[in-house]
Design an enzyme around this catalytic site. Structure first.
Site, PDB file in Angstrom:
ATOM      1  CB  ILE A 265      -1.010   0.012   1.185  1.00  0.00           C
ATOM      2  CG1 ILE A 265      -1.799  -1.427   1.300  1.00  0.00           C
ATOM      3  CG2 ILE A 265      -1.962   1.090   1.177  1.00  0.00           C
ATOM      4  CD1 ILE A 265      -2.698  -1.604   0.304  1.00  0.00           C
TER       5      ILE A 265
ATOM      6  CG  ASN B 167       5.048   1.968  11.031  1.00  0.00           C
ATOM      7  OD1 ASN B 167       6.030   1.007  11.144  1.00  0.00           O
ATOM      8  ND2 ASN B 167       4.185   1.905   9.841  1.00  0.00           N
TER       9      ASN B 167
ATOM     10  CB  CYS C 233       5.815   1.190   6.607  1.00  0.00           C
ATOM     11  SG  CYS C 233       5.195   0.830   5.085  1.00  0.00           S
TER      12      CYS C 233
ATOM     13  CG  ASN D 229       4.852  -3.369   9.829  1.00  0.00           C
ATOM     14  OD1 ASN D 229       4.340  -4.191   8.864  1.00  0.00           O
ATOM     15  ND2 ASN D 229       5.093  -2.160   9.979  1.00  0.00           N
TER      16      ASN D 229
ATOM     17  N   GLY E 297      -4.956  -8.241  12.461  1.00  0.00           N
ATOM     18  CA  GLY E 297      -4.515  -7.690  11.117  1.00  0.00           C
ATOM     19  C   GLY E 297      -5.223  -8.262   9.911  1.00  0.00           C
TER      20      GLY E 297
HETATM   21  C1  LIG Z   1      -3.166  -4.097   3.763  1.00  0.00           C
HETATM   22  C2  LIG Z   1      -2.254  -3.763   4.837  1.00  0.00           C
HETATM   23  C3  LIG Z   1      -1.905  -2.399   5.258  1.00  0.00           C
HETATM   24  C4  LIG Z   1      -1.078  -2.329   6.204  1.00  0.00           C
HETATM   25  N1  LIG Z   1      -0.793  -1.122   6.827  1.00  0.00           N
HETATM   26  C5  LIG Z   1       0.110  -0.790   8.028  1.00  0.00           C
HETATM   27  C6  LIG Z   1       0.353   0.324   8.172  1.00  0.00           C
HETATM   28  O1  LIG Z   1      -0.036   1.538   7.544  1.00  0.00           O
HETATM   29  N2  LIG Z   1       1.052   0.664   9.408  1.00  0.00           N
HETATM   30  C7  LIG Z   1       1.557  -0.304  10.054  1.00  0.00           C
HETATM   31  O2  LIG Z   1       2.202  -0.271  11.156  1.00  0.00           O
HETATM   32  N3  LIG Z   1       1.441  -1.664   9.826  1.00  0.00           N
HETATM   33  C8  LIG Z   1       0.502  -1.916   8.676  1.00  0.00           C
HETATM   34  N4  LIG Z   1       0.250  -3.304   8.189  1.00  0.00           N
HETATM   35  C9  LIG Z   1       0.761  -4.193   8.931  1.00  0.00           C
HETATM   36  C10 LIG Z   1       0.008  -4.722   9.998  1.00  0.00           C
HETATM   37  O3  LIG Z   1      -0.392  -3.713  10.743  1.00  0.00           O
HETATM   38  C11 LIG Z   1       0.452  -6.022  10.864  1.00  0.00           C
HETATM   39  O4  LIG Z   1       1.599  -5.391  11.597  1.00  0.00           O
HETATM   40  C12 LIG Z   1       0.811  -7.014   9.920  1.00  0.00           C
HETATM   41  O5  LIG Z   1       0.047  -7.327   8.680  1.00  0.00           O
HETATM   42  C13 LIG Z   1       1.008  -8.560  10.550  1.00  0.00           C
HETATM   43  O6  LIG Z   1      -0.290  -8.840  11.008  1.00  0.00           O
HETATM   44  P1  LIG Z   1      -1.237  -9.829  10.729  1.00  0.00           P
HETATM   45  O7  LIG Z   1      -0.672 -10.971  10.003  1.00  0.00           O
HETATM   46  O8  LIG Z   1      -2.343 -10.276  11.801  1.00  0.00           O
HETATM   47  O9  LIG Z   1      -2.116  -9.082   9.525  1.00  0.00           O
HETATM   48  C14 LIG Z   1      -0.518  -3.439   7.116  1.00  0.00           C
HETATM   49  C15 LIG Z   1      -0.975  -4.665   6.802  1.00  0.00           C
HETATM   50  C16 LIG Z   1      -1.662  -5.108   5.639  1.00  0.00           C
HETATM   51  C17 LIG Z   1      -2.236  -6.497   5.339  1.00  0.00           C
END
Ligand SMILES: Cc1cc2nc3c(=O)[nH]c(=O)nc-3n(C[C@H](O)[C@H](O)[C@H](O)COP(=O)(O)O)c2cc1C
Length: 305
Positions: free
Chosen positions: A70, A126, A129, A194, A267
């Site tokens: 993203i 954060n 990223c 992350n 997430g």
């Molecule tokens: C579509 C998408 C957008 C994300 N955007 C951010 C973000 O803006 N900032 C951030 O710290 N993490 C972001 N993440 C990471 C998630 O917060 C999380 O740390 C990561 O996806 C692992 O957790 P999960 O396996 O439960 O998704 C994003 C993840 C996804 C899938």
């Protein structure tokens, strides 16, 4: 039975939170989730100026997970202060605003603008990223460098009294070193992890699928690695850990708490079922009942013996 947790003096009704970037501002989930019930909403990461993000395609499904690139699309910190925080304040959920920037001064300026009348309960810094580039930086991500992590955490702490969580990347040789650096710099809590660097290639076209070529992997595919990160970091730091990575069910949430997490964030599961946070909360409550556990804090770190 108590599900309440306390992190840096902030009282959360429960440890089930929505993860940054997967829950919008919370408004998008109003038909599915009771914002009076979940412990906290972590906003999509906001930056000083609005950003449009990376070229499409920005999401691709993989075996047991998804890749995203993203690239921090957001409306900027001032919009967050004027619109997002007042919207979330109507509910009992706690508000964690995730911030990022191109360098130290972006982080401190975001922290400053958050410190007025509409302040959030916590700031998530954060530093991890995988989908943005920092000009001239030695590493792709700030959280790949312990010294830089410490510098940014210290600067944000100097700028604001709002307690902070530092969000780390798993894309390092030893995440415990970075966690220790953030703790020494004064972070109030750590969020890990992350996404993991990854990519997809289309065998038909012969080209990478994502517009930015590479992205961040999330979902069940990363859970065992994220769990290990929490387990390892718990042994080395005293600050509370918020566990993230492939948490799809109440059982996953409990496992992260046993590994050392005080709270967890949901997430990718939100994309599979927008009611995931609510279902996980109910399941965790049922688990405590079945096990006769009176206080959820008893779970944290129990797998360490
Ligand atoms: C579509 C998408 C957008 C994300 N955007 C951010 C973000 O803006 N900032 C951030 O710290 N993490 C972001 N993440 C990471 C998630 O917060 C999380 O740390 C990561 O996806 C692992 O957790 P999960 O396996 O439960 O998704 C994003 C993840 C996804 C899938």
């Amino acid at each position: 039975m108590s599900l309440a947790i306390n992190i840096a003096g902030v009282k959360f009704e429960n440890p089930i939170w929505a993860a940054s970037g997967t829950f919008g501002t919370g408004e998008e989930f109003l038909d599915f989730v009771d914002l009076d019930k979940i412990g906290a909403v972590v906003t999509k990461t906001v930056t000083l100026e609005a950003r449009v993000g990376n070229p499409a395609p920005r999401i691709v499904e993989t075996a047991s997970g998804m890749l995203n690139s993203i690239g921090l699309e957001n409306k900027g910190i001032d919009h967050c202060v004027k619109e997002t925080i007042p919207f979330l304040r109507k509910y009992r959920t706690k508000i964690v605003v995730s911030i990022a920037g191109n360098g130290l001064s972006d982080y401190t300026e975001c922290a400053r603008r958050l410190s007025g009348k509409n302040a959030p309960d916590m700031i998530e810094i954060n530093l991890s990223c995988p989908n943005v580039t920092h000009k001239g930086a030695k590493h792709a991500l700030f959280a790949q460098d312990g010294a830089l992590t410490g510098e940014i955490v210290r600067a944000v702490k100097r700028e604001t009294d709002i307690p902070s969580i530092t969000k780390l990347t798993p894309n390092v040789t030893d995440i415990t070193e970075i966690a220790i650096a953030a703790e020494k710099a004064g972070t109030d809590a750590l969020a890990l992890v992350n996404t993991y660097f990854g990519m997809a290639i289309d065998s038909g076209t012969g080209k990478p699928v994502l517009g930015r070529v590479t992205g961040g992997l999330s979902g069940p595919a990363i859970k065992p690695m994220a769990l290990k990160a929490v387990y390892d970091v718990y042994k080395k730091v005293k600050v509370p850990i918020i566990g993230i990575g492939g948490i799809m069910t109440a059982e996953c949430a409990v496992e992260f708490m046993l590994a050392g997490a005080r709270a967890i964030q949901v997430g990718t599961a939100n994309f599979v079922d927008p009611r995931s946070t609510m279902k996980i909360l109910q399941g965790v409550e049922a688990h405590l009942g079945e096990k006769g556990i009176k206080d959820i804090n008893e779970l944290t770190g129990k797998a360490h013996g």
